[in-house]
Motif scaffolding. Structure first.
Motif, PDB file in Angstrom:
ATOM      1  N   LYS A   1       1.523  12.272  -9.462  1.00  0.00           N
ATOM      2  CA  LYS A   1       0.854  13.556  -9.189  1.00  0.00           C
ATOM      3  C   LYS A   1       1.862  14.699  -9.232  1.00  0.00           C
ATOM      4  CE  LYS A   1      -0.205  14.873  -4.982  1.00  0.00           C
ATOM      5  NZ  LYS A   1      -0.045  16.039  -4.253  1.00  0.00           N
TER       6      LYS A   1
ATOM      7  N   LYS B   1       2.421   1.714  -3.498  1.00  0.00           N
ATOM      8  CA  LYS B   1       1.422   2.227  -4.444  1.00  0.00           C
ATOM      9  C   LYS B   1       1.103   3.689  -4.174  1.00  0.00           C
ATOM     10  CE  LYS B   1      -0.653  -2.220  -5.572  1.00  0.00           C
ATOM     11  NZ  LYS B   1      -1.869  -3.050  -5.527  1.00  0.00           N
ATOM     12  N   SER B   2       1.091   4.077  -2.906  1.00  0.00           N
ATOM     13  CA  SER B   2       0.860   5.477  -2.551  1.00  0.00           C
ATOM     14  C   SER B   2       2.013   6.357  -3.037  1.00  0.00           C
ATOM     15  CB  SER B   2       0.693   5.603  -1.037  1.00  0.00           C
ATOM     16  OG  SER B   2       0.555   6.948  -0.658  1.00  0.00           O
ATOM     17  N   LEU B   3       3.244   5.893  -2.832  1.00  0.00           N
ATOM     18  CA  LEU B   3       4.409   6.645  -3.309  1.00  0.00           C
ATOM     19  C   LEU B   3       4.397   6.757  -4.828  1.00  0.00           C
ATOM     20  CD1 LEU B   3       7.104   5.109  -0.955  1.00  0.00           C
ATOM     21  CD2 LEU B   3       6.464   7.539  -1.046  1.00  0.00           C
ATOM     22  N   ARG B   4       4.012   5.703  -5.506  1.00  0.00           N
ATOM     23  CA  ARG B   4       3.924   5.696  -6.971  1.00  0.00           C
ATOM     24  C   ARG B   4       2.903   6.735  -7.439  1.00  0.00           C
ATOM     25  NH1 ARG B   4       2.045   6.158 -11.460  1.00  0.00           N
ATOM     26  NH2 ARG B   4       2.209   4.706 -13.174  1.00  0.00           N
ATOM     27  N   ALA B   5       1.753   6.755  -6.773  1.00  0.00           N
ATOM     28  CA  ALA B   5       0.697   7.721  -7.119  1.00  0.00           C
ATOM     29  C   ALA B   5       1.160   9.150  -6.832  1.00  0.00           C
ATOM     30  CB  ALA B   5      -0.581   7.404  -6.355  1.00  0.00           C
ATOM     31  N   ASP B   6       1.829   9.345  -5.708  1.00  0.00           N
ATOM     32  CA  ASP B   6       2.363  10.674  -5.382  1.00  0.00           C
ATOM     33  C   ASP B   6       3.364  11.122  -6.434  1.00  0.00           C
ATOM     34  OD1 ASP B   6       0.843  10.742  -3.068  1.00  0.00           O
ATOM     35  OD2 ASP B   6       2.537  10.271  -1.734  1.00  0.00           O
TER      36      ASP B   6
ATOM     37  N   ALA C   1       0.836  -1.206   0.000  1.00  0.00           N
ATOM     38  CA  ALA C   1       0.000   0.000   0.000  1.00  0.00           C
ATOM     39  C   ALA C   1       0.867   1.251   0.000  1.00  0.00           C
ATOM     40  CB  ALA C   1      -0.937  -0.009   1.203  1.00  0.00           C
ATOM     41  N   LYS C   2       1.957   1.236   0.767  1.00  0.00           N
ATOM     42  CA  LYS C   2       2.874   2.379   0.824  1.00  0.00           C
ATOM     43  C   LYS C   2       3.550   2.592  -0.530  1.00  0.00           C
ATOM     44  CE  LYS C   2       5.515   5.500   2.833  1.00  0.00           C
ATOM     45  NZ  LYS C   2       5.017   6.808   3.166  1.00  0.00           N
TER      46      LYS C   2
END
Length: 78
Positions: free
Chosen positions: A55, A47-52, A44-45
């Motif tokens: 962005k 994927k969150s970093l990837r999305a950030d 989850a972390k």
């Protein structure tokens, strides 16, 4: 003349960094498809970093993008 050259070199390096963000995202995406042994929390972390990273790239914040993507890659072992 030296000042103009310095500004030009800085501009080119910033553009090169900006164009590398998509390559970093592709590397992460490729590894995500075959990643194993990573806890759900770490996944989850990542994927969150990837999305950030994506962005920040779209916002023109390429240093922040590369930092987030680099951390995701580190967690994936790439």
């Amino acid at each position: 003349m030296k000042t103009i050259l310095a500004v030009l070199l800085l501009s080119v390096s910033a553009l090169a960094s900006a164009h590398n963000c998509p390559n970093e995202m592709k590397a992460i995406d490729a590894k995500l498809g075959s990643a194993s042994g990573i806890s759900a929390e770490n996944m989850a972390k990542i994927k969150s970093l990837r999305a950030d990273g994506e962005k920040f790239h779209k916002e023109g914040k390429h240093d922040e993008s590369m930092k987030a993507l680099g951390e995701a890659k580190k967690m994936l072992g790439i």
